[in-house]
Design an enzyme around this catalytic site. Structure first.
Site, PDB file in Angstrom:
ATOM      1  N   GLY A 240       0.544  -1.450   0.068  1.00 45.08           N
ATOM      2  CA  GLY A 240       0.283   0.075  -0.132  1.00 45.08           C
ATOM      3  C   GLY A 240       1.077   1.504   0.182  1.00 45.08           C
ATOM      4  NE  ARG A 269       0.859   2.418   7.395  1.00 42.58           N
ATOM      5  CZ  ARG A 269       2.288   2.544   8.230  1.00 42.58           C
ATOM      6  NH1 ARG A 269       2.223   3.271   9.369  1.00 42.58           N
ATOM      7  NH2 ARG A 269       3.303   1.702   7.868  1.00 42.58           N
ATOM      8  CG  HIS A 500      -6.570  32.162 -16.847  1.00 48.17           C
ATOM      9  ND1 HIS A 500      -7.181  30.968 -16.214  1.00 48.17           N
ATOM     10  CD2 HIS A 500      -6.775  32.675 -18.352  1.00 48.17           C
ATOM     11  CE1 HIS A 500      -8.906  31.206 -16.912  1.00 48.17           C
ATOM     12  NE2 HIS A 500      -8.429  31.256 -17.858  1.00 48.17           N
TER      13      HIS A 500
END
Length: 524
Positions: A240, A269, A500
């Site tokens: 994991g 985790r 932008h």
């Protein structure tokens, strides 16, 4: 005194076979003076008054990122340095070679596989941009691996040449302590020799860990995955952490059927919970079969060569390969640390902020220390040790606000504290976040979302955590990491004009807090 040193340096340059170069005598004199000046600085780390004669000023065991950087910088400061590395070319039996895990069986080949695995996703959106008839074709595993091997070999050569040019003695062999200042080297030709050094640096890195269950010998790790002759059509990945998550995305992108098994409730985790949850949601849109609270209890090899994974839930999963990515241990089992009095804890070597072990003159950097297992961190640790020992500087390691990336799909970029950590440390924090579908994916109507999150210490207005899940988050978080490391405030972010149209402009346009914490308690 200075005149005598200059004359000695000039004689050395002209009578011992050195190639004449402009100011060569002055360079030697400079190195002599540098070493003399650094004795007082390095005495903080080494035993004072040690006047014994040694073969080297610094002997480095391990040619990974930290070891190479420490040896090269130390040599540049005038130290006599040797570096031991078990093999100088990547591949079996040791997999890693000069350059370390990152270059040989880590960051570099993995990132190449990440690029390869993302091509089908790019092609799938082509029709939405007007490109008719685009297909992903067929992935040629062998062709990719041949190109990968050639690239890693090229990098092996660069590292070897770089050390040679720096004046480091590069020795192909494995070292083990036989005393505080003594290392026995088993050379690649089968012979052994003993080297002595005033300072010894352990930089051997780590090795994949696999649990002791029946049939685990039939499985592979992040070492062997880069040397499989054929692409597994069906693969089970166990773990994991970021390696497990990354390879699940890679192999699915390359066309394999992937099952990701993790014994806990949610992967990654230690990362911010919002990022973990967001990535789970995004991966659920792919073909990766996520199985949480699931752990193999046995691996069965079938007569046809395939494997069957038996899990704690009673499920059986048939596949062609099982890859374990369940953590790493330090590669210290053959170092004979006890002969030098060096303490270790669960294979790792505890060190102080100067990377010194419990023994004066013996240091450790990189993954072997179990601090932050990242290549740039090992580089920092090795560089700062060299500067402190031989450069006349006092440079303790700094592990706060280290930016990093998970090369999942989408990528996760992170720097600073998670929400949970920030609430515990600063008590009063303000959290800004925005989830949206970026232009690149909204136009071709692809269900792919980004998540941006900024965490602020309310009392000081300093940004103490930034977490991003989006395309190219790794490229983005590097620049953000500079601002956070410099102590930028939320006002600084707000005063910055956005670029932008980009996803990154969200970092400087979020004005309304999502929620805050007061005295460590969440306030909606």
């Amino acid at each position: 005194m200075v005149l005598r040193l200059f004359v000695a340096a000039h004689l050395l340059a002209t009578t011992t076979g050195f190639t004449a170069r402009p100011n060569h005598a002055f360079n030697i004199l400079s190195r002599v003076n540098t070493l003399a000046q650094t004795r007082s600085a390095s005495s903080l780390l080494s035993t004072a008054g040690d006047e014994k004669e040694y073969d080297y000023d610094l002997l480095v065991i391990g040619g990974g990122s930290g070891g190479v950087r420490a040896s090269r910088i130390s040599a540049g400061h005038g130290a006599k340095v040797a570096l031991l590395e078990g093999q100088l070319k990547h591949g079996r039996p040791n997999f890693s070679a000069i350059g370390g895990t990152c270059v040989n069986v880590g960051c570099v080949p993995k990132k190449l596989m990440v690029f390869a695995g993302r091509q089908p996703g790019e092609i799938a959106e082509a029709a939405g941009y007007g490109w008719e008839g685009a297909t992903e074709g067929t992935f040629n595993w062998q062709k990719f691996m041949e190109a990968k091997d050639a690239e890693i070999s090229r990098l092996n050569g660069i590292y070897s040449n770089m050390l040679g040019n720096a004046g480091v003695d590069l020795i192909e062999g494995f070292g083990r302590f036989t005393g505080k200042n003594e290392v026995e080297v088993k050379l690649s030709d089968g012979n052994t020799k003993v080297l002595t050094s005033k300072n010894i640096l352990v930089a051997v890195g780590g090795w994949p860990y696999k649990p002791d269950i029946p049939g685990v010998e039939h499985t592979i790790t992040s070492n062997e995955i880069f040397y499989l002759e054929e692409q597994p059509k069906r693969i089970v990945i166990v773990g994991g952490g970021f390696i497990a998550v990354e390879f699940a995305a890679i192999m699915e992108g390359l066309g394999s059927e992937v099952s990701l098994l993790y014994r806990g409730d949610l992967f990654l985790r230690g990362f911010d919970m919002d990022m973990r949850t967001h990535l789970k949601e995004e991966m659920e849109r792919t073909a990766v079969d996520l199985k949480f609270n699931t752990d193999p209890t046995e691996i069965v090899k079938n007569d046809d060569g395939s494997l069957t994974v038996v899990t704690n839930t009673g499920e059986s999963i048939d596949c062609d390969q099982v890859m374990y990515a369940t953590g790493r241990k330090a590669k210290t089992d053959t170092l004979n640390l006890e002969s030098a009095g060096v303490e270790s804890k669960d294979t790792f070597i505890p060190v102080d902020e100067y990377s010194k072990s419990n023994v004066d003159g013996i240091y450790a950097v990189g993954d072997v220390t179990d601090r932050i297992a990242l290549t740039p961190v090992a580089l920092m640790e090795g560089h700062r040790l060299a500067d402190t020992l031989f450069g006349g500087q006092d440079r303790a390691c700094d592990h706060e606000y280290v930016a990093s990336t998970v090369f999942s799909t989408p990528e996760i970029g992170t720097v600073g504290y998670t929400e949970e950590e920030a609430a515990a440390k600063f008590q009063d924090i303000t959290v800004y976040k925005e989830r949206f579908r970026p232009m690149k994916h909204s136009f071709p109507k692809t269900e792919t979302y980004s998540l941006f999150k900024v965490i602020v210490d309310t009392k000081t207005d300093k940004v103490v955590g930034v977490h991003i899940a989006t395309d190219n988050a790794g490229e983005m978080i590097q620049g953000v990491g500079i601002a956070v490391k410099m102590g930028a405030t939320k006002a600084d972010f707000d005063n910055t004009i956005g670029v932008h149209p980009t996803s990154a402009e969200e970092l400087v346009t979020m004005r309304t807090p999502a929620y805050s914490y007061k005295d460590g308690v969440k306030v909606e």
